[in-house]
Design an enzyme around this catalytic site. Structure first.
Site, mmCIF file in Angstrom:
data_model
loop_
_atom_site.group_PDB
_atom_site.id
_atom_site.type_symbol
_atom_site.label_atom_id
_atom_site.label_comp_id
_atom_site.label_asym_id
_atom_site.label_seq_id
_atom_site.Cartn_x
_atom_site.Cartn_y
_atom_site.Cartn_z
ATOM 1 N N ILE A 186 0.832 -1.201 0.000
ATOM 2 C CA ILE A 186 0.000 0.000 0.000
ATOM 3 C C ILE A 186 0.867 1.251 0.000
ATOM 4 C CG2 ILE A 186 -1.821 1.273 1.193
ATOM 5 C CD1 ILE A 186 -2.709 -1.360 2.477
ATOM 6 N N SER A 213 -6.755 -1.955 11.114
ATOM 7 C CA SER A 213 -7.267 -3.148 10.432
ATOM 8 C C SER A 213 -8.665 -3.471 10.924
ATOM 9 C CB SER A 213 -6.345 -4.333 10.706
ATOM 10 O OG SER A 213 -6.941 -5.556 10.303
ATOM 11 N N TYR A 248 -2.526 -10.117 16.261
ATOM 12 C CA TYR A 248 -2.373 -9.055 15.261
ATOM 13 C C TYR A 248 -3.457 -8.002 15.450
ATOM 14 C CZ TYR A 248 -2.923 -6.661 10.788
ATOM 15 O OH TYR A 248 -3.081 -5.701 9.823
ATOM 16 N N ASN A 275 -9.634 -6.440 3.460
ATOM 17 C CA ASN A 275 -8.679 -7.327 2.786
ATOM 18 C C ASN A 275 -8.217 -6.678 1.478
ATOM 19 O OD1 ASN A 275 -10.265 -9.115 4.658
ATOM 20 N ND2 ASN A 275 -8.780 -10.601 3.897
ATOM 21 N N ARG A 283 -14.946 -12.514 3.005
ATOM 22 C CA ARG A 283 -14.121 -11.351 3.296
ATOM 23 C C ARG A 283 -14.569 -10.180 2.426
ATOM 24 N NH1 ARG A 283 -13.398 -14.357 6.774
ATOM 25 N NH2 ARG A 283 -11.443 -15.210 7.623
#
Length: 378
Positions: free
Chosen positions: A12, A125, A185, A214, A253
């Site tokens: 990214i 996230s 995470y 995602n 997802r």
């Protein structure tokens, strides 16, 4: 503006750097060029070096980071380890990079002065939500707890209502959903974003946490077995290997294309976006893993089979679909890429790359050896 992107050589970050440079910003990148992400001979690409001042180094190196922070107006903090499965056993490493690295940055800003810094943007996230938002036919909106391995081992994969234990239906998860990460995470990303927003408020500067869903697209790492379902599937299919699909294949997802992620992030860098905010960045559409597997096989015309194994990973969620209305309302962002179109762009690119053995089987063994890989009972 002068903009520092930590972890800026990643998937990214590198594309965001190009987008921001094109619009007249001066970019500095700090990246440790991790071999897990960048391969055995990592280096900054020639294209990236043309548009940014590229520095190889660790975000936990206080002296280096303090020097780079000087004269920056915006800091975009991408430096982090990613991957839910690996985080469940590489605990100290994830804590060191994700949490300690962020604390070094904030400590510099608090104790050595802001200088010209006026905005912090941190990559968070959707993992901070855990399972996220669902609807129970009896109790309305609910937020299920982490799924129990003993239920998944007998094929009960859908989340259940925390009040009555009935199966619940997935809904788009908004930013108001409570924190409930099911992986280490996810917990580190929760702490990262809370730290950044807390100190942005304390220092009276703008702070934005972006909860990426995602992310996929051309250029993502094909050598990292811990992230990127599409990368793993494309490698295996091109080597004529069957696909092992976990659970029953209906887990889903929210896949969001890289170009949309870059535009959403760039919109938050804009000087007009003031204050502290948390935004979902996604497509708002969910796609099942089984659909993905079949699409990859069809694209390559392969003879690979899809084996629905019933196996599962401790810490994985069942479904994911983002409510992106807040981001759209404030910035005007709206995703432009459908999953079908984005998938073809990714697979067109992947077909021109070497199919690599990314160590997926080894990563599964790492989980199994630690009791973090479940198997469906006969």
């Amino acid at each position: 503006m002068n903009i520092l992107i930590t972890g800026g050589a990643g998937f990214i970050g590198s594309r965001l750097a190009a987008r921001l440079h094109k619009h007249g910003h001066r970019i500095t990148i700090l990246d440790n060029l991790s071999r897990q992400v960048h391969g055995d001979n990592p280096e900054f690409s020639a294209d990236l070096q043309k548009i940014a001042d590229c520095i190889e180094g660790d975000v936990c190196d206080r002296i280096l980071l303090a020097d780079l922070v000087k004269h920056q107006e915006v800091i975009i903090h991408f430096a982090a380890e990613t991957g839910t499965g690996q985080s469940m056993y590489a605990i100290q490493h994830y804590e060191h990079v994700n949490i300690a690295g962020t604390s070094v940055l904030l400590d510099i800003l608090v104790n050595e002065g802001l200088g010209s810094v006026r905005k912090l943007v941190v990559a968070s996230s959707r993992a901070v939500y855990g399972e996220g938002q669902y609807r129970c036919s009896t109790h309305g909106v609910v937020y299920p707890q982490a799924r129990k391995p003993e239920l998944m081992s007998v094929g009960q994969f859908e989340p259940i209502c925390p009040l009555c234990n009935s199966i619940v239906a997935v809904e788009p998860t908004s930013e108001e959903a409570p924190f409930a990460p099911t992986s280490f995470y996810g917990l580190t990303k929760q702490v990262q974003e809370q730290m950044v927003l807390m100190f942005a408020n304390a220092l009276k500067i703008d702070g934005i946490a972006l909860r990426y869903q995602n992310v996929y697209g051309p250029g993502q790492s094909l050598s990292n077995p811990y992230t990127g379902l599409l990368a793993v599937f494309s490698n295996l299919v091109r080597k004529n290997q069957d696909l092992n699909v976990f659970e029953d294949g209906n887990e889903s997802r929210d896949f969001v294309y890289i170009d949309d992620v870059v535009e959403a992030t760039a919109s938050c860098v804009d000087e007009k976006i003031k204050g502290t905010w948390t935004f979902n960045v996604g497509s708002g559409v969910r796609t099942s893993v089984l659909e993905v597997a079949k699409a990859v096989i069809n694209y390559f015309g392969a003879n690979a089979k899809v084996n629905i194994s019933g196996d599962f990973r401790v810490g994985d969620i069942r479904h994911n679909m983002a409510d992106i209305s807040s981001l759209k309302a404030l910035t005007g962002f709206s995703p432009r890429w459908s999953f079908d179109d984005g998938l073809h762009q990714f697979l067109d690119w992947a077909s021109k790359q070497d199919a690599v053995d990314a160590g997926f089987e080894g990563s599964m063994k790492e989980l199994a050896d630690r009791g973090l890989l479940g198997v469906k009972k006969p």
